[in-house]
Design a protein around this motif. Sequence first.
Motif, short mmCIF file in Angstrom:
data_model
loop_
_atom_site.label_atom_id
_atom_site.label_comp_id
_atom_site.label_asym_id
_atom_site.label_seq_id
_atom_site.Cartn_x
_atom_site.Cartn_y
_atom_site.Cartn_z
N UNK A 152 0.80 -1.15 -0.11
CA UNK A 152 0.02 0.08 -0.07
C UNK A 152 0.70 1.27 -0.12
N UNK A 153 1.14 1.78 -1.09
CA UNK A 153 2.16 2.75 -1.25
C UNK A 153 1.29 4.28 -0.88
N UNK A 154 2.08 5.06 -0.14
CA UNK A 154 1.60 6.12 0.09
C UNK A 154 0.53 6.19 1.24
N UNK A 155 0.31 5.13 2.01
CA UNK A 155 -0.76 4.86 2.95
C UNK A 155 -0.26 5.42 4.16
N UNK A 156 -1.27 5.82 5.09
CA UNK A 156 -0.96 6.27 6.31
C UNK A 156 -0.03 5.49 7.04
N UNK A 195 -8.07 -4.77 15.81
CA UNK A 195 -7.53 -4.84 14.48
C UNK A 195 -7.50 -3.27 13.70
N UNK A 196 -6.46 -3.28 12.72
CA UNK A 196 -6.34 -2.16 11.72
C UNK A 196 -6.54 -2.71 10.56
N UNK A 197 -7.50 -1.90 9.93
CA UNK A 197 -7.79 -2.57 8.51
C UNK A 197 -7.56 -1.19 7.29
N UNK A 198 -7.04 -1.59 6.27
CA UNK A 198 -6.82 -0.97 5.28
C UNK A 198 -7.36 -1.31 4.00
N UNK A 199 -7.95 -0.51 3.21
CA UNK A 199 -8.40 -1.00 2.10
C UNK A 199 -8.76 0.29 1.08
N UNK A 200 -8.81 0.01 -0.51
CA UNK A 200 -9.20 1.08 -1.25
C UNK A 200 -10.52 1.81 -0.99
N UNK A 220 -16.14 0.44 15.76
CA UNK A 220 -15.29 0.84 14.65
C UNK A 220 -14.91 2.18 14.49
N UNK A 221 -13.59 2.54 14.48
CA UNK A 221 -13.22 4.01 14.27
C UNK A 221 -12.63 4.02 12.93
N UNK A 222 -13.22 4.82 12.13
CA UNK A 222 -12.88 4.90 10.77
C UNK A 222 -12.25 6.46 10.06
N UNK A 223 -11.50 6.26 9.20
CA UNK A 223 -11.30 7.67 8.35
C UNK A 223 -10.48 7.39 7.21
N UNK A 224 -10.01 8.27 6.58
CA UNK A 224 -9.36 8.26 5.26
C UNK A 224 -8.27 9.05 5.29
N UNK A 225 -7.25 8.80 4.31
CA UNK A 225 -5.98 9.27 3.97
C UNK A 225 -5.19 8.74 3.17
N UNK A 226 -4.22 9.36 2.29
CA UNK A 226 -3.22 8.80 1.45
C UNK A 226 -3.80 8.00 0.48
N UNK A 227 -5.12 8.18 -0.16
CA UNK A 227 -5.72 7.27 -1.04
C UNK A 227 -6.58 6.18 -0.65
N UNK A 228 -6.62 5.88 0.81
CA UNK A 228 -7.09 4.68 1.27
C UNK A 228 -8.22 5.10 2.25
N UNK A 229 -8.89 3.94 2.70
CA UNK A 229 -9.97 4.02 4.01
C UNK A 229 -9.11 3.15 5.05
N UNK A 230 -9.72 3.51 6.27
CA UNK A 230 -9.00 2.88 7.33
C UNK A 230 -10.05 2.61 8.34
#
Length: 252
Positions: A152-156, A195-200, A220-230
């Motif tokens: 996952x390039x550029x991800x948080x 758990x930490x989850x990352x997806x497009x 679930x705490x969620x947010x976005x950044x660097x082109x991904x959702x977390x």
Amino acid sequence: MMTLPPSERDLHAYVDGQLNDADRQTMETYLATKPELAQQLLAWQRDAQNLRASLSGELHRPANPDLDPTFIRQRVRRSRSRQFATAAVLLIAVGVGGMSGWQAREMTLVSGVQPMADAVQAYRMFAVNDSMASDWNTDKPNNAQVWLDKHFAQANRLPDLASAGFKPVSGRLTSTEQGAAAMVVYKDDEGRTLSFYIRPPGPNNHLLAPGTRRDGELEADYWSGGGYNYAVVSPADDPAVKAARQALRQPI
């Protein structure tokens, strides 16, 4: 036609039985020369079988076909036309109100899909099952961040929850309709898990305004950044993970 070496998408399609006959034969010929990769894919297939078996147990919720990944992908495809229709309405509302956070929440409500629902399901399926195979663990030479950066390039950056006693212990790659996803499991000294989850982002590049929601016994705490959702998913009512959620909600 599939090219070699196969991509992560091709590998997951093979495990899910979604390759056509020609690509499947190409993959099996390639795996014959890569025994370690073949064993890894076999472990993924066993995980899927274990998952189906575990979901039928008495300790889990009644069977819900809507949560099957295949049905989820089909439902996403069917809902795209409806989302295109509602996009015009949302654009008008945004033009009048100029409220980007409201837009993200309204998009979620219109689509009928709770934010990061797959992250919550991944926690239930894999995070609390130590027998499931992992793609990264603490025995590997690289740490979890290095492993995640390969995919996952550029991800948080991974959340640092050490102050609350939680450290990464394993990681697992998975797939979504939009591409590869991953989950990193954290544990504390008492064996508590989050758990930490990352997806497009979802259909139409759906990024998320920061938020929190409860799903049954999980939060679930969620947010976005660097082109991904977390998302970070944890037991909702466990006082011991409260400090971890507080650490997470510091500026990311």
